[in-house]
Enzyme design. Sequence first.
Site, short mmCIF file in Angstrom:
data_model
loop_
_atom_site.label_atom_id
_atom_site.label_comp_id
_atom_site.label_asym_id
_atom_site.label_seq_id
_atom_site.Cartn_x
_atom_site.Cartn_y
_atom_site.Cartn_z
N ASP A 30 15.55 14.07 -26.63
CA ASP A 30 17.01 14.09 -26.74
C ASP A 30 17.48 15.50 -27.09
OD1 ASP A 30 19.26 11.65 -27.36
OD2 ASP A 30 19.76 13.66 -28.05
N ASN A 83 22.34 1.61 -26.84
CA ASN A 83 23.77 1.48 -27.05
C ASN A 83 24.41 1.01 -25.73
OD1 ASN A 83 23.67 2.47 -29.72
ND2 ASN A 83 23.62 4.58 -28.97
N HIS A 96 19.65 4.07 -21.12
CA HIS A 96 18.55 4.80 -21.73
C HIS A 96 18.19 4.10 -23.03
CE1 HIS A 96 22.47 6.46 -22.85
NE2 HIS A 96 21.96 6.60 -24.06
P1 5GP Z 1 24.17 7.39 -26.14
O1 5GP Z 1 25.19 7.90 -27.13
O2 5GP Z 1 24.77 7.22 -24.77
O3 5GP Z 1 23.42 6.18 -26.60
O4 5GP Z 1 23.06 8.51 -26.05
C1 5GP Z 1 23.15 9.61 -25.23
C2 5GP Z 1 22.13 10.58 -25.73
O5 5GP Z 1 21.87 11.52 -24.70
C3 5GP Z 1 22.59 11.38 -26.95
O6 5GP Z 1 21.66 11.19 -28.00
C4 5GP Z 1 22.63 12.82 -26.46
O7 5GP Z 1 22.19 13.72 -27.44
C5 5GP Z 1 21.71 12.79 -25.26
N1 5GP Z 1 22.05 13.71 -24.20
C6 5GP Z 1 23.26 13.89 -23.63
N2 5GP Z 1 23.19 14.81 -22.65
C7 5GP Z 1 21.89 15.20 -22.59
C8 5GP Z 1 21.20 16.14 -21.77
O8 5GP Z 1 21.75 16.80 -20.88
N3 5GP Z 1 19.86 16.30 -22.01
C9 5GP Z 1 19.21 15.58 -22.97
N4 5GP Z 1 17.93 15.80 -23.13
N5 5GP Z 1 19.84 14.68 -23.76
C10 5GP Z 1 21.16 14.51 -23.57
#
Ligand code: 5GP
Length: 110
Positions: A30, A83, A96
């Site tokens: 992440d 989520n 994810h």
């Molecule tokens: P959500 O909030 O949708 O459950 O989680 C999205 C996750 O994706 C977040 O923890 C955020 O830090 C991660 N994330 C968002 N954009 C990127 C990216 O471009 N690369 C990586 N490695 N993680 C990302």
Amino acid sequence: MTDCIFCKIANGEIPSKFIYEDDKVAAFNDLNPQAPVHFLVIPKKHYASLNDIDSKEAFADIFSAIPKITAKLGIKEYRTVVNTGASAGQTVFHIHVHVMAGREFTWPAG
Ligand code: 5GP
Ligand code: ZN
């Protein structure tokens, strides 16, 4: 899907270091880790959220990858989070699974 950041990571359009990859899923760290170990497991096929998963195989592909990765990392205890929807904290609309380890976790989740 053309405008999806995780599709671009999965198909190599955005170069990323995968900690695991097979023909169906990829896993990578992440960008904004919430624990000493924090990686994401994604299907290569685009599903916006858990609500869109249409086969048992898709679940199995994603979740069966997790113990393979944690075993490789030598991790036995970890938190998994999916989520679903903005109010649940989803910000990237390509499903994810968060896998986090290396610290104590509280319950209930915030
Ligand atoms: P959500 O909030 O949708 O459950 O989680 C999205 C996750 O994706 C977040 O923890 C955020 O830090 C991660 N994330 C968002 N954009 C990127 C990216 O471009 N690369 C990586 N490695 N993680 C990302
Ligand atoms: Zn996508």
